[in-house]
Design an enzyme around this catalytic site. Structure first.
Site, PDB file in Angstrom:
ATOM      1  N   ASP A 142     126.381 -10.946  71.564  1.00  0.00           N
ATOM      2  CA  ASP A 142     126.020 -10.013  70.502  1.00  0.00           C
ATOM      3  C   ASP A 142     125.849 -10.847  69.227  1.00  0.00           C
ATOM      4  O   ASP A 142     126.327 -11.982  69.157  1.00  0.00           O
ATOM      5  CB  ASP A 142     127.150  -8.989  70.360  1.00  0.00           C
ATOM      6  CG  ASP A 142     126.983  -8.103  69.150  1.00  0.00           C
ATOM      7  OD1 ASP A 142     125.855  -7.648  68.902  1.00  0.00           O
ATOM      8  OD2 ASP A 142     127.999  -7.870  68.457  1.00  0.00           O
TER       9      ASP A 142
ATOM     10  N   ASP B 269     125.755  -9.495  65.342  1.00  0.00           N
ATOM     11  CA  ASP B 269     126.547  -9.119  64.164  1.00  0.00           C
ATOM     12  C   ASP B 269     128.029  -9.007  64.505  1.00  0.00           C
ATOM     13  O   ASP B 269     128.408  -8.252  65.400  1.00  0.00           O
ATOM     14  CB  ASP B 269     126.036  -7.803  63.574  1.00  0.00           C
ATOM     15  CG  ASP B 269     124.571  -7.907  63.144  1.00  0.00           C
ATOM     16  OD1 ASP B 269     124.211  -8.930  62.545  1.00  0.00           O
ATOM     17  OD2 ASP B 269     123.795  -6.970  63.416  1.00  0.00           O
TER      18      ASP B 269
ATOM     19  N   THR C 292     120.775  -8.070  70.832  1.00  0.00           N
ATOM     20  CA  THR C 292     121.179  -7.404  69.599  1.00  0.00           C
ATOM     21  C   THR C 292     120.417  -6.099  69.383  1.00  0.00           C
ATOM     22  O   THR C 292     119.196  -6.052  69.544  1.00  0.00           O
ATOM     23  CB  THR C 292     121.024  -8.379  68.397  1.00  0.00           C
ATOM     24  OG1 THR C 292     121.408  -7.730  67.188  1.00  0.00           O
ATOM     25  CG2 THR C 292     119.611  -8.928  68.265  1.00  0.00           C
ATOM     26  N   ASN C 293     121.179  -5.043  69.059  1.00  0.00           N
ATOM     27  CA  ASN C 293     120.578  -3.768  68.661  1.00  0.00           C
ATOM     28  C   ASN C 293     120.219  -3.859  67.189  1.00  0.00           C
ATOM     29  O   ASN C 293     121.086  -4.215  66.376  1.00  0.00           O
ATOM     30  CB  ASN C 293     121.581  -2.621  68.830  1.00  0.00           C
ATOM     31  CG  ASN C 293     121.822  -2.239  70.280  1.00  0.00           C
ATOM     32  OD1 ASN C 293     121.106  -2.671  71.172  1.00  0.00           O
ATOM     33  ND2 ASN C 293     122.837  -1.421  70.502  1.00  0.00           N
TER      34      ASN C 293
HETATM   35 MG   LIG Z   1     128.322  -6.613  66.819  1.00  0.00          MG
END
Ligand SMILES: [Mg+2]
Length: 184
Positions: A19, A21, A63-64
């Protein structure tokens, strides 16, 4: 279901899914990193990536980024941020996957759905989810890893805890250090 991550067995036949962030850079609560100035790399990530790069055969970012779907930033902004990240970290990723769609769109590519993992497997057929690790700080990351049949490593952040994680670490650096020591 909780498994035991066999740290000592991790070699270059393994893949790592990260991931972004809260793992690579400081998470902006209720906001989005829209430009390189807002992308603050967490302490010792560069050193951690250097070790992980030696240990895993493939490393992917998943990543979203629904800030794009919300119209708060464009794909070009995201690409600029990722260009900066890759330069700062000395190009650590085999590929970066992102989902720009809104949560409400129920995209099969948005974590916790596993579209980004399946795409990585199509792009890199050697990827084996039973020899893959997902590292994240949100419930959606952990569900993504579980659904794909990967091992999960939880770093507290977007979620405070995730008892089902196969391993919990303080940071990406902490995970890299444990690999280095081969301890569990
Ligand atoms: Mg995150």
């Amino acid at each position: 279901m909780k498994k035991v991550l066999p740290i000592g067995e991790i070699d270059r036949s393994w893949s790592l899914f990260l991931d972004r962030d809260g793992i690579i850079n400081e998470r902006i609560v209720d906001g989005y990193v829209r430009n390189p100035a807002e992308f603050v790399i967490l302490p010792d990530v560069r050193e951690a990536m250097a070790h992980l790069r030696r240990r895993f055969g493939r490393i992917f970012l998943v990543t979203n980024q629904q800030g794009i779907g919300k119209g708060l930033m464009g794909v070009q902004d995201l690409e600029q941020v990722h260009g900066y990240m890759e330069a700062e970290l000395e190009f650590p990723f085999d590929r970066i996957y992102f989902c720009s769609e809104l949560a409400a769109a129920n995209s099969p590519f948005r974590k916790p759905e596993i579209g980004m993992a399946l795409q990585a497997q199509r792009d890199f057929p050697e990827v084996d989810f039973s020899r893959s690790v997902m590292v994240g700080d949100a419930v959606s990351d952990m569900l993504f890893g579980e659904k794909a049949g990967m091992y999960t490593v939880f770093i507290p952040g977007a979620a405070a805890s995730w008892p089902d994680a196969d391993l919990q670490c303080e940071s990406l650096y902490d995970f890299a250090q444990r690999l280095k020591k081969r301890t569990r």
